[in-house]
Design a protein around this motif. Structure first.
Motif, PDB file in Angstrom:
ATOM      1  N   TYR A 191      43.292  36.828  38.331  1.00  0.00           N
ATOM      2  CA  TYR A 191      42.704  37.966  37.730  1.00  0.00           C
ATOM      3  C   TYR A 191      41.589  38.624  38.748  1.00  0.00           C
ATOM      4  O   TYR A 191      41.736  39.816  39.149  1.00  0.00           O
ATOM      5  CB  TYR A 191      41.785  37.818  36.500  1.00  0.00           C
ATOM      6  N   SER A 195      42.501  42.154  41.063  1.00  0.00           N
ATOM      7  CA  SER A 195      41.756  43.367  40.773  1.00  0.00           C
ATOM      8  C   SER A 195      41.010  43.616  42.261  1.00  0.00           C
ATOM      9  O   SER A 195      41.179  44.806  42.636  1.00  0.00           O
ATOM     10  CB  SER A 195      40.466  42.825  40.169  1.00  0.00           C
ATOM     11  N   THR A 205      35.098  44.031  39.872  1.00  0.00           N
ATOM     12  CA  THR A 205      35.798  42.965  39.157  1.00  0.00           C
ATOM     13  C   THR A 205      35.004  42.185  38.283  1.00  0.00           C
ATOM     14  O   THR A 205      35.747  41.868  37.089  1.00  0.00           O
ATOM     15  CB  THR A 205      36.370  42.124  40.628  1.00  0.00           C
ATOM     16  N   VAL A 209      36.834  43.142  34.706  1.00  0.00           N
ATOM     17  CA  VAL A 209      37.644  42.163  34.765  1.00  0.00           C
ATOM     18  C   VAL A 209      37.226  40.602  34.248  1.00  0.00           C
ATOM     19  O   VAL A 209      37.746  40.483  33.080  1.00  0.00           O
ATOM     20  CB  VAL A 209      38.490  42.128  36.087  1.00  0.00           C
ATOM     21  N   ALA A 213      37.484  39.619  30.418  1.00  0.00           N
ATOM     22  CA  ALA A 213      38.347  38.435  30.079  1.00  0.00           C
ATOM     23  C   ALA A 213      37.623  37.111  29.437  1.00  0.00           C
ATOM     24  O   ALA A 213      38.110  36.578  28.580  1.00  0.00           O
ATOM     25  CB  ALA A 213      39.243  37.994  31.419  1.00  0.00           C
TER      26      ALA A 213
END
Length: 306
Positions: A191, A195, A205, A209, A213
Motif C-alpha cells: 500500500y 502510493s 500516504t 492510505v 486502511a
C-alpha cells in the motif's frame, strides 16, 4: 480384516491429539459462553427487581435525577432517578476518548511510520509502563495534581467531569495507542509502495492510505479505550466529587454509574430497594456498554466499506 488393515484404520496419535484439542477448545468456549450468559442473567434478574418487585417506573428511573433510594420524596415515592449518573458516565467517557484519540493516533503514526527503530524501541516501554500503573495511582495523582489545578484555573472545588476526563484520558491513552500501533502495522507494505510510486508524499500516504486502511482497527482501539473508561470506577470516584446531580458544567461535582456503585455497595442490604437500585445501575451500565460497542463497531464497518 487382518492386522495391517486394523492398524491402517486405527486413528493415529495425531488424530487423537486433534480430537483432544477440539474437545478442550469446545469446553473452554462453552464455559465462556455459559459464564457470560450467567453474568448477564444475574445482573438482569437483580436489576429488574427495582421495576418488578419495587414497582419503580422505568421512565422515572431513566429520566429523573433525584437519587436517594432509602428515602421517600415529596410525592411519597422513593427517589430512584439515575439520569445524573448516566449523563456523567457518558460525559467523562466521550470527553476522555475525544482527548485521547488524537494523541494516540499521532503517537502510533510516529512510532510505526516516522520514528527510527531506536526511537520506537524507546517509546514502547513508556506506553507499557502507563498500562501497568494501578488505577488508584492515577486517581491519587488526579486528586493531588489535577483537582487543585482545575480549582486554581476555573474556580470551584476542582472536582467534576473535567477532572475525571483528564484522569481517564491518561488511563486509556496507552490502550488506544497500543492497539492503533498493531492496526497500522497490519497495513500491507505494498500500500505504501504503491502510493509513493504514484507520486504521493509521505504525509499523503499516511493520511489518505495507511490511516484509511487501518480505520476499522483504530475504531476498535477506541472502543477498547472507551470500554475501559466506561467501566473505570476507583480513579473516577476519587476526582469526580461523588454528588448524584446532573453536571451543569465541566467543573461541577457529579457521579458516574461506577462511582455510585462503588461508594454505596457496602451500605445496602440484599433484596432491599436501595440494593436493587444499585443493581439497576449495573444493568444500565451493562446495556450502555453494549450499545456503545455496537455503535462504534458500526462506524468502523462503515469506514471499511468506503
Amino acid at each position: 480384516m487382518n492386522n495391517i488393515q486394523k492398524r491402517l484404520l486405527k486413528p493415529s496419535a495425531a488424530t487423537h491429539q486433534d480430537r483432544r484439542g477440539r474437545l478442550i477448545s469446545f469446553v473452554c468456549v462453552s464455559f465462556i459462553m455459559i459464564l457470560t450468559v450467567a453474568i448477564i442473567g444475574f445482573i438482569a434478574i437483580h436489576g429488574l427487581a427495582t421495576f418488578t418487585d419495587n414497582h419503580i417506573s422505568v421512565w422515572d428511573f431513566l429520566t429523573k435525577s433525584d437519587w436517594n433510594p432509602g428515602q421517600m420524596g415529596p410525592n411519597g415515592k422513593p427517589e430512584v432517578g439515575a439520569l445524573a449518573m448516566i449523563v456523567a458516565s457518558f460525559a467523562v467517557t466521550l470527553l476522555a476518548a475525544l482527548f485521547a484519540t488524537p494523541f494516540a493516533v499521532a503517537v502510533a503514526v510516529y512510532m510505526t511510520e516516522l520514528a527510527p527503530k531506536k526511537g520506537a524501541r524507546m517509546l514502547q516501554p513508556v506506553i507499557e509502563l502507563l498500562v501497568g500503573i494501578p488505577s488508584v495511582v492515577y486517581g491519587f495523582v488526579g486528586l493531588v495534581v489535577i483537582v487543585p489545578a482545575i480549582r486554581t484555573v476555573f474556580g470551584g472545588t476542582g472536582f467534576g467531569v473535567l477532572a475525571g476526563s483528564i484522569v481517564l484520558f491518561v488511563m486509556i491513552l496507552p490502550t488506544i495507542t497500543s492497539l492503533t500501533i498493531d492496526s497500522l502495522k497490519q497495513v500491507p507494505g505494498y500500500y505504501r509502495n504503491a502510493s509513493l510510486a504514484l507520486g504521493a508524499t509521505r504525509w499523503q500516504t499516511i493520511y489518505k492510505v495507511i490511516l484509511r486502511a487501518a480505520l476499522p482497527g483504530i475504531m476498535t482501539a477506541v472502543v477498547f479505550g472507551m470500554a475501559r473508561a466506561f467501566g473505570e470506577a476507583l480513579a473516577v470516584q476519587m476526582v469526580i466529587g461523588n454528588a448524584a446531580i446532573v453536571p451543569t458544567s465541566l467543573t461541577s461535582p457529579t457521579s458516574t454509574l461506577t462511582s455510585q456503585l462503588t461508594s454505596q455497595m457496602g451500605d445496602t442490604i440484599m433484596g432491599t430497594l436501595p440494593n436493587n437500585a444499585l443493581w439497576s445501575l449495573a444493568l444500565v451500565l451493562l446495556l450502555m456498554s453494549v450499545i456503545f460497542n455496537v455503535l462504534v463497531k458500526l462506524i468502523g464497518r462503515r469506514g471499511e466499506l468506503k
